[in-house]
Scaffold this active site. Structure first.
Site, short mmCIF file in Angstrom:
data_model
loop_
_atom_site.label_atom_id
_atom_site.label_comp_id
_atom_site.label_asym_id
_atom_site.label_seq_id
_atom_site.Cartn_x
_atom_site.Cartn_y
_atom_site.Cartn_z
N CYS A 205 44.63 26.49 13.74
CA CYS A 205 45.77 27.38 13.93
C CYS A 205 47.07 26.58 13.80
CB CYS A 205 45.66 28.00 15.32
SG CYS A 205 47.13 28.86 15.83
N CYS B 59 51.57 26.56 21.24
CA CYS B 59 51.11 27.75 21.95
C CYS B 59 50.35 27.35 23.21
CB CYS B 59 50.23 28.58 21.02
SG CYS B 59 49.42 29.96 21.82
N CYS C 35 45.22 28.15 23.21
CA CYS C 35 44.09 27.24 22.98
C CYS C 35 44.55 25.80 23.15
CB CYS C 35 43.58 27.37 21.55
SG CYS C 35 43.09 29.02 21.10
N GLN D 239 35.25 41.69 30.53
CA GLN D 239 35.12 40.32 30.02
C GLN D 239 35.66 40.23 28.59
OE1 GLN D 239 34.04 37.65 31.70
NE2 GLN D 239 33.07 38.54 33.50
N TYR E 293 33.19 42.17 43.60
CA TYR E 293 34.18 41.98 42.52
C TYR E 293 33.61 42.56 41.23
CZ TYR E 293 35.37 38.46 45.99
OH TYR E 293 35.63 37.81 47.16
N CYS F 87 34.73 31.85 37.19
CA CYS F 87 35.60 31.47 36.06
C CYS F 87 36.50 30.30 36.46
CB CYS F 87 36.41 32.66 35.58
SG CYS F 87 37.39 33.42 36.87
N1 SAH Z 1 32.21 41.44 37.53
C1 SAH Z 1 33.19 42.04 36.67
C2 SAH Z 1 34.63 41.66 37.02
C3 SAH Z 1 34.91 40.22 37.34
S1 SAH Z 1 36.62 39.74 37.39
C4 SAH Z 1 32.89 41.74 35.23
O1 SAH Z 1 32.13 40.85 34.90
O2 SAH Z 1 33.43 42.44 34.37
C5 SAH Z 1 37.04 39.79 39.03
C6 SAH Z 1 37.31 41.17 39.57
O3 SAH Z 1 37.63 41.03 40.95
C7 SAH Z 1 38.49 41.90 38.95
O4 SAH Z 1 38.05 43.17 38.52
C8 SAH Z 1 39.51 42.05 40.11
O5 SAH Z 1 40.22 43.25 40.09
C9 SAH Z 1 38.59 42.02 41.31
N2 SAH Z 1 39.15 41.56 42.60
C10 SAH Z 1 40.10 40.65 42.85
N3 SAH Z 1 40.25 40.43 44.16
C11 SAH Z 1 39.35 41.24 44.78
C12 SAH Z 1 38.99 41.45 46.15
N4 SAH Z 1 39.56 40.81 47.14
N5 SAH Z 1 38.00 42.34 46.39
C13 SAH Z 1 37.37 43.01 45.40
N6 SAH Z 1 37.68 42.83 44.09
C14 SAH Z 1 38.65 41.96 43.79
#
Ligand code: SAH
Length: 406
Positions: A18, A24, A27, A232, A261, A359
């Site tokens: 790139c 940037c 990356c 994701q 989450y 992550c």
């Molecule tokens: N497991 C899902 C999302 C993971 S990302 C997937 O794989 O698609 C993390 C997520 O946690 C996000 O959706 C965010 O909104 C949520 N989040 C952040 N803090 C939180 C909390 N205290 N309690 C519940 N969810 C939360």
């Protein structure tokens, strides 16, 4: 650190694909050979577990990092900031650690359609004299453009984040986006964000065209995704990540599982087919609405979703006596990791297995240290390259009770 000059080139240095790779902030690893990037990421996660978590990894089954075949054009979502330079509207990405925009019209880890969308939006702004937002003065209209694609369905979504209550002549923008993207375009919306903040999206989204969502598949589970929902960003790798999480959860069909989450229920629904019942909890209300629709869309009935802070919901449910025998807890928190209350309650609930999808390996290491102090043992680890060419890592770990078999 900043690269000043190259005294002796590393054997792993390659020509960045790139043209704005250096300036940037996206990356950071474009000049590193991809196989070296994978080694670097594996080492980073292992070192965090050793140094922050204090783990001796010799008893842990560490699997090979799961990389991409070709780490290019993999992102299904991009959020481009808009700004002004020399009296002109511009877009690109922020330079590293700043909010000055590095101008470009294509990003090689994003989809090819981004270029057409950005051109259509810039032309529209020019034609109708709509200025980009200026962070310093708080004036101007267009802040960001969010573009998302369902890789399995080809469906596209465009959301314009504006510092205003409405976008003048928005019907003309919809027209030109429709002609640039054709029938794949399923949703155009505006999101209203009038706050002086780094947070990209505001609370209110208004649909200008389509249903307000796109659909996509991970494996054979169909998902409905709205602009606000977390989904994701690397769909090819996500399937591998979730398959690994499913393998670690070792479900036989008899288990009660909590997915903390859960976002729009991606992991919950992926696991539900192999579990007795799955409970999902997520803080974003719109994501839970999507999660419930997604369950219906796939005729999955053995799931229940809660809106709220994961730590508060499971603690409340535990204290009310509503949950006792949990077999598996899956957690997939944002970068800041688990809240202390979540860890304390997990240690009271004592599920047989914990699958931690992370992550950020530094907060992962910190959290695993607490979970593994007395009750749990770190059994398995796989790093999955979800964010190729950036230094971010994704990993999935299996913890099991010390006194119980896996
Ligand atoms: N497991 C899902 C999302 C993971 S990302 C997937 O794989 O698609 C993390 C997520 O946690 C996000 O959706 C965010 O909104 C949520 N989040 C952040 N803090 C939180 C909390 N205290 N309690 C519940 N969810 C939360």
């Amino acid at each position: 650190a900043r690269l000043d000059s190259i005294i002796k080139e590393s054997p792993d240095r390659i020509e960045a694909k790139c043209s704005v790779a250096r300036s940037c902030g996206g990356c950071t690893l474009q000049s590193l050979d991809y196989s070296a990037e994978l080694k670097l990421k594996q080492n980073k996660v292992e070192n965090h577990l050793k140094r922050i978590g204090g783990f001796d990894l010799s008893n842990v089954e560490i699997e090979d990092i799961i990389g991409m075949e070709d780490p290019i054009r993999y992102r299904n979502k991009s959020q481009f900031p808009f700004g002004r330079k020399n009296g002109k509207n511009i877009t690109g990405y922020f330079a590293g650690r700043t909010h000055s925009i590095v101008e470009f019209d294509d990003c090689i880890i994003g989809i090819e359609e981004n270029k057409n969308v950005l051109k259509a939006v810039l032309d529209f702004m020019e034609k109708y004299d709509i200025p980009a937002y200026d962070e310093e003065s708080g004036k101007g209209v267009v802040r960001h453009v969010l573009i998302r694609k369902g890789f399995a369905t080809g469906e596209l979504m465009v959301c314009i984040v504006i510092n205003a209550n409405s976008l003048p002549h928005s019907d003309k923008l919809v027209e030109s986006l429709c002609s640039a993207l054709g029938s794949d375009l399923k949703s155009v919306s505006i999101n209203i964000n009038k706050k002086n903040t780094n947070v990209i999206l505001g609370e209110k989204t208004v649909t200008l065209y389509g249903n307000g969502y796109i659909e996509d598949y991970i494996g054979d589970v169909k998902f409905r995704i709205s602009p606000q929902s977390f989904y994701q960003v690397n769909p090819v790798q996500t399937k591998k990540l979730y398959s690994k999480a499913l393998e670690y959860a070792a479900l036989t069909g008899e288990e009660t599982v909590w997915d903390m989450y859960c976002g729009i229920g991606t992991i919950s629904l992926f696991l539900a087919k192999s579990a007795k019942f799955v409970y999902g909890v997520e803080i974003v209300d719109a994501a839970i609405q999507n999660a419930r629709e997604n369950a219906k869309l796939n005729n999955i009935e053995n799931v229940k979703f809660f809106v709220g802070k994961a730590e508060e919901v499971i603690t409340g449910e535990y204290e009310n006596g509503n949950i006792r025998d949990i077999d598996v807890i899956v957690v997939d928190p944002p970068r800041k990791g688990l809240d202390k209350l979540a860890i304390d309650t997990m240690l009271k609930l004592l599920p047989k297995r914990i699958v931690y999808v992370s992550c950020d390996s530094s907060t992962l290491a910190r959290d695993l240290k607490m979970l593994c102090e007395k009750e749990y043992e770190l059994k398995k680890l796989t790093v999955v390259d979800q964010f190729s060419r950036s230094y971010h890592t994704e990993s999935v770990c299996l913890l099991s009770r010390k006194d119980k078999a896996v």
